[in-house]
Design a protein around this motif. Structure first.
Motif, short mmCIF file in Angstrom:
data_model
loop_
_atom_site.label_atom_id
_atom_site.label_comp_id
_atom_site.label_asym_id
_atom_site.label_seq_id
_atom_site.Cartn_x
_atom_site.Cartn_y
_atom_site.Cartn_z
N SER A 1 0.83 -1.20 0.00
CA SER A 1 0.00 0.00 0.00
C SER A 1 0.87 1.26 0.00
CB SER A 1 -0.92 -0.02 1.22
OG SER A 1 -1.78 1.08 1.24
N GLU A 2 1.91 1.26 0.82
CA GLU A 2 2.84 2.41 0.89
C GLU A 2 3.53 2.65 -0.44
OE1 GLU A 2 2.99 4.46 3.22
OE2 GLU A 2 1.87 3.34 4.73
N LEU A 3 4.09 1.55 -1.00
CA LEU A 3 4.89 1.71 -2.22
C LEU A 3 4.00 2.05 -3.42
CD1 LEU A 3 7.40 -1.18 -1.57
CD2 LEU A 3 7.73 1.27 -1.22
N ARG B 1 1.29 3.78 -3.28
CA ARG B 1 0.91 5.19 -3.18
C ARG B 1 2.09 6.10 -3.53
NH1 ARG B 1 -1.29 5.35 1.16
NH2 ARG B 1 -3.32 4.65 0.51
N ASN B 2 3.30 5.72 -3.15
CA ASN B 2 4.46 6.52 -3.58
C ASN B 2 4.57 6.54 -5.10
OD1 ASN B 2 5.14 7.11 -0.98
ND2 ASN B 2 6.97 5.80 -0.90
N THR B 3 4.39 5.36 -5.72
CA THR B 3 4.45 5.27 -7.18
C THR B 3 3.45 6.25 -7.81
OG1 THR B 3 5.05 2.94 -7.04
CG2 THR B 3 4.19 3.70 -9.16
N MET C 1 7.01 8.08 6.53
CA MET C 1 7.29 6.77 7.11
C MET C 1 7.12 5.64 6.09
SD MET C 1 8.13 7.56 10.11
CE MET C 1 8.26 5.93 10.82
N GLY C 2 6.65 5.95 4.90
CA GLY C 2 6.30 4.91 3.93
C GLY C 2 7.47 4.05 3.50
N LEU C 3 8.52 4.68 3.00
CA LEU C 3 9.67 3.93 2.50
C LEU C 3 10.39 3.19 3.62
CD1 LEU C 3 11.62 6.03 -0.18
CD2 LEU C 3 10.42 3.86 -0.47
MG LIG Z 1 4.83 7.32 1.10
#
Ligand SMILES: [Mg+2]
Ligand SMILES: Nc1ncnc2c1ncn2[C@@H]1O[C@H](COP(=O)(O)OP(=O)(O)OP(=O)(O)O)[C@@H](O)[C@H]1O
Lengths: 134, 291
Positions: free
Chosen positions: A46-48, A50-52, A104-106
């Motif tokens: 989910s984090e990665l 959303r970063n993408t 905090m995502g990565l």
């Molecule tokens: Mg992020």
């Protein structure tokens, strides 16, 4: 390492992030991941994803069932042709954000998986690969 | 009026009764196949009325352009039928069959009128085909719009349904959250919670996330923003329903829920809320048999 199954999905809309989570849940369940392992992998995805979407301007994720000796695992590769990350060390620091996130995502998703690899070139794009073994 | 249009309008006028009874037969067969429940009298009335409007419009002299005022009544009636079939759950083709099932009955009568005149027969049949095709297309357009309206309404209902803020005690609100906390929904949740805090003057709000499948940094951020906003309105939040796997994941992710009180279950949260408002939960011994 053998890849026994693979699929890829696009990440261009925020609804796609939901679909990626659902797909990862399905693959992780099929692999027989424990509830905790499933949740960790889904959250990292989910984090990665959303970063993408947010920083990479959209991209793709490849899902792969991998086998190494007796071990089975799930590998996800997020890839975009966005602006890239100029300072990886900074980006991987807890609390660092250039947006309005928590930063905090990565760093967090790195802690949620067994293997984490990130390749990024300014002006070319970013690729993050994560693996979690059963 | 072109000869063909005149021909068509003559057929519609002279053989109205025959077309009607054939058409009704075709339709009730189709409706039965589709499992549709419609009273015979209702169908008969609908068909008779529609045929009457169609004849009147065709007598007006042109059938090439159905947007004109002469076709208003036909369009309106067809629109109503399509919409109501759409809302009853008929498929687009079942809805369009109202019009298309008229083809055969109409062609039969055209043939009867022009049987010996090959050219007039071909031209009139062609004209009738074009007319019915246009009307059929119109039904599917209306049908689709009606379906889209239904879906949109259902989505909005879901949006509201899935964010009920309930008053569980004097001064205590509970907000059971279910599903993905995307931005639109979180906005709605937050606003309705803050509004209810104001309306009820509640001092405690329990946000239950048992039904939220994933808590990532974005979800956590939304939760913390809600807690902060509630605080500004004078209410403390308790977050409940954090399942063990979610708790572990949040810790590894490194997300800090700060000084927010968290509880495993809604019941635990309620006990805390009651205590904070100066109440206690206690078991009352009942004098029932065997007790
Ligand atoms: Mg992020
Ligand atoms: N795919 C990417 N392309 C370009 N930059 C990125 C990409 N992924 C991350 N970054 C950069 O790295 C920073 C840190 O990312 P991270 O996911 O840790 O935090 P965030 O997304 O800002 O906030 P959070 O994920 O906590 O909501 C981002 O702010 C962004 O500048």
């Amino acid at each position: 390492m053998d890849v026994t199954k693979n699929d890829s999905m696009e990440i261009r809309l925020s609804d796609h992030v939901v679909l990626v989570r659902q797909a990862v849940r399905k693959w992780a369940t099929d692999l027989g991941f424990s509830l905790v392992d499933q949740t960790k992998m889904i959250t990292a995805a989910s984090e990665l994803a959303r970063n993408t979407l947010d920083y990479g301007g959209g991209g793709t994720v490849r899902l792969e069932l991998v086998k190494q000796g007796p071990r089975n695992g799930l590998r996800l590769t997020f890839e975009d042709q966005g602006p890239g990350i100029p300072d990886l060390e900074k980006a991987l620091t807890d609390g660092y954000t250039t947006g309005r996130g928590m930063g905090m995502g990565l760093s967090g998703s790195k802690r949620l998986v067994n293997e984490f690899e990130i390749v990024s070139r300014v002006g070319e794009g970013t690729r993050v690969t994560i693996t979690r073994w059963k | 009026m072109s000869d063909n249009v005149k021909g068509l309008s003559v057929v519609l006028t002279n053989y109205e009764a025959e077309i009607l009874s054939d058409w009704i037969k075709e339709q009730s067969a189709a409706l039965r196949r589709a499992g549709g429940a419609m009273k015979d009298t209702e169908l008969r009335d609908q068909c008779a009325e529609f045929l009457r409007l169609l004849r009147t419009a065709a007598q007006g002299g042109q059938v090439e352009n159905l947007d004109g005022p002469k076709w208003n009544d036909v369009r309106e009636m067809l629109g109503n039928i399509s919409r109501s079939r759409g809302l009853q759950g008929f498929s687009p083709s079942e809805t369009a069959s109202f019009v298309f099932s008229m083809k055969r009955p109409l062609f039969v009568q055209i043939r009867r009128e022009f049987g010996k005149d090959a050219e007039a027969l071909a031209d009139t049949t062609w004209l009738a085909t074009e007319l019915l095709d246009k009307l059929g297309l119109y039904t599917t357009e209306v049908h689709q719009k009606a379906r889209e309206e239904v879906i949109l309404r259902q989505q909005q209902e879901m949006l509201e349904l899935s964010t009920p803020v309930v008053k569980i005690w004097d001064g205590i609100l509970a907000l059971p959250m279910i599903g993905t906390l995307d931005s639109t929904r979180t906005q709605v949740v937050m606003e309705s919670l803050l509004q209810r805090i104001v309306d009820t003057g509640s001092g405690i709000a329990i946000i239950d996330i048992t039904g939220v499948p994933t808590v990532d940094t974005l979800t956590a951020q939304h939760l913390l923003k809600t807690v902060t906003a509630a605080r500004l309105m004078g209410a403390e939040c308790i977050i409940s329903g954090i399942r063990p796997q979610i708790a572990q994941t949040i810790v590894h992710l490194g997300v800090d829920l700060g000084d927010v009180t968290t509880k495993a279950t809604l019941a635990d949260a309620l006990v805390v809320a009651l205590e904070r408002t100066g109440r206690a939960v206690k078991r009352v011994q009942t004098a029932s048999k065997g007790a």
